[in-house]
Write a protein that holds these residues in place. Sequence first.
Motif, PDB file in Angstrom:
ATOM      1  N   UNK A 378       0.808  -1.222   0.000  1.00 53.92           N
ATOM      2  CA  UNK A 378       0.000   0.000   0.000  1.00 53.92           C
ATOM      3  C   UNK A 378       0.838   1.267   0.000  1.00 53.92           C
ATOM      4  N   UNK A 379       2.161   1.110  -0.013  1.00 53.24           N
ATOM      5  CA  UNK A 379       2.980   2.315  -0.065  1.00 53.24           C
ATOM      6  C   UNK A 379       3.149   2.731  -1.510  1.00 53.24           C
ATOM      7  N   UNK A 380       3.326   3.986  -1.692  1.00 53.76           N
ATOM      8  CA  UNK A 380       3.500   4.523  -3.026  1.00 53.76           C
ATOM      9  C   UNK A 380       4.836   4.030  -3.579  1.00 53.76           C
ATOM     10  N   UNK A 381       4.782   2.859  -4.235  1.00 56.69           N
ATOM     11  CA  UNK A 381       6.040   2.289  -4.712  1.00 56.69           C
ATOM     12  C   UNK A 381       6.284   2.649  -6.169  1.00 56.69           C
ATOM     13  N   UNK A 382       5.344   3.396  -6.760  1.00 48.46           N
ATOM     14  CA  UNK A 382       5.552   3.852  -8.133  1.00 48.46           C
ATOM     15  C   UNK A 382       6.908   4.556  -8.184  1.00 48.46           C
ATOM     16  N   UNK A 383       7.575   4.396  -9.285  1.00 50.19           N
ATOM     17  CA  UNK A 383       8.895   4.981  -9.402  1.00 50.19           C
ATOM     18  C   UNK A 383       8.807   6.477  -9.133  1.00 50.19           C
ATOM     19  N   UNK A 384       9.643   6.940  -8.222  1.00 52.80           N
ATOM     20  CA  UNK A 384       9.569   8.341  -7.832  1.00 52.80           C
ATOM     21  C   UNK A 384      10.722   9.131  -8.431  1.00 52.80           C
ATOM     22  N   UNK A 385      11.552   8.479  -9.212  1.00 55.22           N
ATOM     23  CA  UNK A 385      12.695   9.172  -9.793  1.00 55.22           C
ATOM     24  C   UNK A 385      12.241  10.269 -10.743  1.00 55.22           C
ATOM     25  N   UNK A 386      13.111  11.248 -10.953  1.00 55.41           N
ATOM     26  CA  UNK A 386      12.776  12.357 -11.843  1.00 55.41           C
ATOM     27  C   UNK A 386      13.024  11.986 -13.311  1.00 55.41           C
ATOM     28  N   UNK A 387      12.335  12.664 -14.208  1.00 57.64           N
ATOM     29  CA  UNK A 387      12.706  12.639 -15.614  1.00 57.64           C
ATOM     30  C   UNK A 387      14.095  13.264 -15.712  1.00 57.64           C
ATOM     31  N   UNK A 388      15.020  12.578 -16.401  1.00 58.51           N
ATOM     32  CA  UNK A 388      16.366  13.136 -16.526  1.00 58.51           C
ATOM     33  C   UNK A 388      16.578  13.672 -17.941  1.00 58.51           C
ATOM     34  N   UNK A 411       4.396  20.480 -13.355  1.00 50.70           N
ATOM     35  CA  UNK A 411       4.220  19.640 -12.175  1.00 50.70           C
ATOM     36  C   UNK A 411       4.927  18.303 -12.272  1.00 50.70           C
ATOM     37  N   UNK A 412       5.792  18.138 -13.268  1.00 55.59           N
ATOM     38  CA  UNK A 412       6.494  16.865 -13.462  1.00 55.59           C
ATOM     39  C   UNK A 412       7.881  16.948 -12.827  1.00 55.59           C
ATOM     40  N   UNK A 413       8.213  15.938 -12.044  1.00 57.42           N
ATOM     41  CA  UNK A 413       9.529  15.898 -11.403  1.00 57.42           C
ATOM     42  C   UNK A 413      10.600  15.707 -12.483  1.00 57.42           C
ATOM     43  N   UNK A 414      11.535  16.621 -12.562  1.00 53.88           N
ATOM     44  CA  UNK A 414      12.514  16.575 -13.647  1.00 53.88           C
ATOM     45  C   UNK A 414      13.804  17.243 -13.240  1.00 53.88           C
TER      46      UNK A 414
ATOM     47  N   UNK B  43      12.008  19.322  -8.286  1.00 50.85           N
ATOM     48  CA  UNK B  43      13.315  19.661  -8.862  1.00 50.85           C
ATOM     49  C   UNK B  43      14.286  18.484  -8.816  1.00 50.85           C
ATOM     50  N   UNK B  44      13.815  17.322  -8.385  1.00 50.43           N
ATOM     51  CA  UNK B  44      14.663  16.136  -8.384  1.00 50.43           C
ATOM     52  C   UNK B  44      15.434  15.921  -7.098  1.00 50.43           C
ATOM     53  N   UNK B 111      23.673   8.655  -5.700  1.00 49.45           N
ATOM     54  CA  UNK B 111      23.954   9.126  -7.052  1.00 49.45           C
ATOM     55  C   UNK B 111      24.896  10.325  -6.994  1.00 49.45           C
ATOM     56  N   UNK B 112      25.657  10.533  -8.041  1.00 51.48           N
ATOM     57  CA  UNK B 112      26.485  11.735  -8.161  1.00 51.48           C
ATOM     58  C   UNK B 112      26.100  12.435  -9.454  1.00 51.48           C
ATOM     59  N   UNK B 113      25.756  13.692  -9.410  1.00 51.10           N
ATOM     60  CA  UNK B 113      25.570  14.541  -8.229  1.00 51.10           C
ATOM     61  C   UNK B 113      24.413  14.068  -7.363  1.00 51.10           C
ATOM     62  N   UNK B 114      24.478  14.434  -6.087  1.00 51.66           N
ATOM     63  CA  UNK B 114      23.440  14.072  -5.127  1.00 51.66           C
ATOM     64  C   UNK B 114      22.679  15.328  -4.734  1.00 51.66           C
ATOM     65  N   UNK B 115      21.404  15.352  -5.146  1.00 55.68           N
ATOM     66  CA  UNK B 115      20.528  16.455  -4.732  1.00 55.68           C
ATOM     67  C   UNK B 115      19.734  15.977  -3.527  1.00 55.68           C
ATOM     68  N   UNK B 116      19.877  16.666  -2.416  1.00 56.57           N
ATOM     69  CA  UNK B 116      19.088  16.232  -1.257  1.00 56.57           C
ATOM     70  C   UNK B 116      18.458  17.439  -0.560  1.00 56.57           C
TER      71      UNK B 116
END
Lengths: 498, 498
Positions: A378-388, A411-414, B43-44, B111-116
């Motif tokens: 039930x955790x939000x396991x959808x990939x949370x990585x940003x568009x690179x 609104x897209x993580x990038x 912003x990633x 990851x490098x660079x690491x944005x936190x």
Amino acid sequence: MAKPKKTPRPKAETPRGFRDYFGAEVTQRADMLAKIAAVYHRYGFDALESAAVERVEALGKFLPDVDRPNEGVFAWQEDAEAEKAGDWLALRYDLTAPLARVYSQHRNDLPTPYRRYAMGPVWRNEKPGPGRFRQFYQCDADTVGTGSVAADAEICAMLADCLEEVGIERGDYIVRVNNRKVLNGVLEVAGLSGDDKEAERGIVLRAIDKLDRLGVDGVRALLGEGRKDESGDFTKGAGLDEVQADVVMGFMQAKRSDGGQTCARLRELVGDSKVGLEGVTELETIAELLSAGGYGPDRIEIDPSVVRGLGYYTGPVYEAELTFEIKDEKGRARNFGSVAGGGRYDDLVKRFTGQEVPATGVSIGVDRLLAALQAKGRLDTATQGPVVVTVMDKARMADYQAMVAELRQAGIRAEVYLGNPKNFGNQLKYADKRGSPIAVIEGEQEHENGVIQIKDLVLGAKIAENATLEEWRDRPSQYEVARSDLVAKVREILELYR
Amino acid sequence: MAKPKKTPRPKAETPRGFRDYFGAEVTQRADMLAKIAAVYHRYGFDALESAAVERVEALGKFLPDVDRPNEGVFAWQEDAEAEKAGDWLALRYDLTAPLARVYSQHRNDLPTPYRRYAMGPVWRNEKPGPGRFRQFYQCDADTVGTGSVAADAEICAMLADCLEEVGIERGDYIVRVNNRKVLNGVLEVAGLSGDDKEAERGIVLRAIDKLDRLGVDGVRALLGEGRKDESGDFTKGAGLDEVQADVVMGFMQAKRSDGGQTCARLRELVGDSKVGLEGVTELETIAELLSAGGYGPDRIEIDPSVVRGLGYYTGPVYEAELTFEIKDEKGRARNFGSVAGGGRYDDLVKRFTGQEVPATGVSIGVDRLLAALQAKGRLDTATQGPVVVTVMDKARMADYQAMVAELRQAGIRAEVYLGNPKNFGNQLKYADKRGSPIAVIEGEQEHENGVIQIKDLVLGAKIAENATLEEWRDRPSQYEVARSDLVAKVREILELYR
């Protein structure tokens, strides 16, 4: 000649028993706590955030015969030059002791009754173990200043709502309610109410708490002479005779399918005990109030086997248990078990003010509930990585920056790749490490043609894993689209993996 | 005969320099931080939550010549029986030192660079003052492992987005960017670059930082012989001659309405200084990247008067200032001022690993930004109190419980009065203390007729205040509706005060 001694470099390590939380570990917990806070708020509870640091005296953790605070807390003395030099300060070890201090300090300004919730880290100066840390989260809600069991009933309903709100489905949990007064009544009937019987009462309480693990026969043995466990160790029993033990066993097994019948059975068991009868009446009231609110026995039930700890509680006690099975370390199926519990206690602020102020409250086990949600998927396991957005030409960084700005404003993580762009393979490895669903590529050729390449990394990974499967063979995982379609195409792909 | 000595009751008080936060104070801050976290995430940037406790050695706060940690931290030694007995532990005093430790410890997995990003309380063992506490929130975002000024530009854009996201309108803030390299170039041109000129450089930097307060003449005096302030105290100057002072003043006042012109002016000022020219080029790149992302000088501008502290920064520095006026304690209008700042620093992890790892980051002043939102009326000040269902007949608690359950299930914050219901006036006083917008009343008569009374407490208070006004006289503040219309009528009234 000795070389000049260098100061050694400090070791980069967390102190023993502490840990770091990264990315989704942080946000999943924050999301869960925000959902619980919303339910608490809807029930009229107000947020309270006290400082992490309290005077040791206020925590009640000062050992009277020694000159140091209790070992269980992290404590230190105010510096010599401080205004209150020598005062002991300590990190809070739970959220209840600070509530007692806050309520005593601010009681003239607070409403009565005072419903408050608090969530945050607490610290225990204990030996850490596997999965046991010296800093962890607690999440409490308490109602201070009313003896009405409507407050207890309300918290049970709120607990059910919280579990459903965070993603535990109805049927996967049960809130179980009991009353320490009933138990006290039963002990009275069994002849265990005198001051001289405290040791026996302790053994009985601990035995009841072990019903799940030892079964009826094991508990019965502990009520009588005692019990030898599998290793051969002998635990001394309470020494009850048959009749006494029957009363206690009857109490523990008094649960019926219907709350009314359970209460009727308890009424039989407590006989003439005043406190016992009071307890049964309270349970009946709780059941009635919950039923009026629509909380039936599918969610909240009266269960006399709930004991919860030893000396602390004085009235209703409650516990939320998750009823679905998980596999333990050895692969055996077992019930997930308790994730929250609490009850009524009457000595909250007496230490400070001398007055008895009744209170009742619940604490949700944050880490256990998170683990349960994980187990249920039930955790939000959808990939949370940003568009690179990759960097093909360092000189055109501004173009890439414009792309991420567009995506972010939609609104897209990038993010744009900020490492050394020379080796394109490293950029894709970075995207992989970030869990990125999409990489955007715009080389010289694309730039001239006004197009970009959009790489579906999720599909790409699947194709790589299942290269022989027909279904993947004809699906491209990279699309060439017009530069102006960047946001639309990225959104289209993200929708697939939502 | 002496009476037996009683243990005195502990005082219920927060330790000096700490405070409690109640209700809206907690939720407003949580809301603001959640909005900022959402921008950071977009912003990633990845969340990081390290423990509050670090090894003092890792914080770099151990004084080398004494056997105690730096006075600025709260520190204590591990107990004698602990595995690492005698080790000094301390509460973190900021979020950057833990980042350095975490990055050094986990760099192979990150990851490098690491944005936190990180948000949470930090602790300072300092003398508290008015509005200065020993525990407060920080809210940081850093990019570790890239020397690219695209990372700096990105953080400036992110800062602008954060401010707008929490409710600061465009035009009410400005993010100002400068570069320490340009300043170093200017100091070189002014003949202040040698190791023997450190004292003079310090005076110059502090003088520039005071431009706002002292004005051009005051700063000029500090660059030369020195300055006598209003009280007659004399501050020694840097002893620059006219030509040198002209260079520094020229730098400080190099800001033009257009970023390109500002850079051109700076290029003149740094002459042949290598570091200075590098700095100007970096500023030009930042301006270009920001412009490509749509962040014009209305939001982010190059401003050579931004200095930010002394030894720490090595490249771009940035600061967010709120430009609207507020009234100070004496009723004078003044600019709200800075709410966030940061810059590039290159020695983040060197202490641990020996390697130089470039990093850049920003810290948002949580309390100042909250105060700004308060001043602008941007905090959710709508009444947050619950609907209070009063208790007219204790025996019908279940009916009242059913009402609150209905309201809560409709998403409306509601509670039943849980205090002693005897005195109805006390119930209304309680509702008032809770900031309740509505009270619901169902007495015997209403119950028989299947109706309830719904009291609009907001309107009621207004009528009470303005009893003579015509407009209120004919408006009822209490409505009798069918019991089945409870949720609909409550919702209708709440809509009025949204």
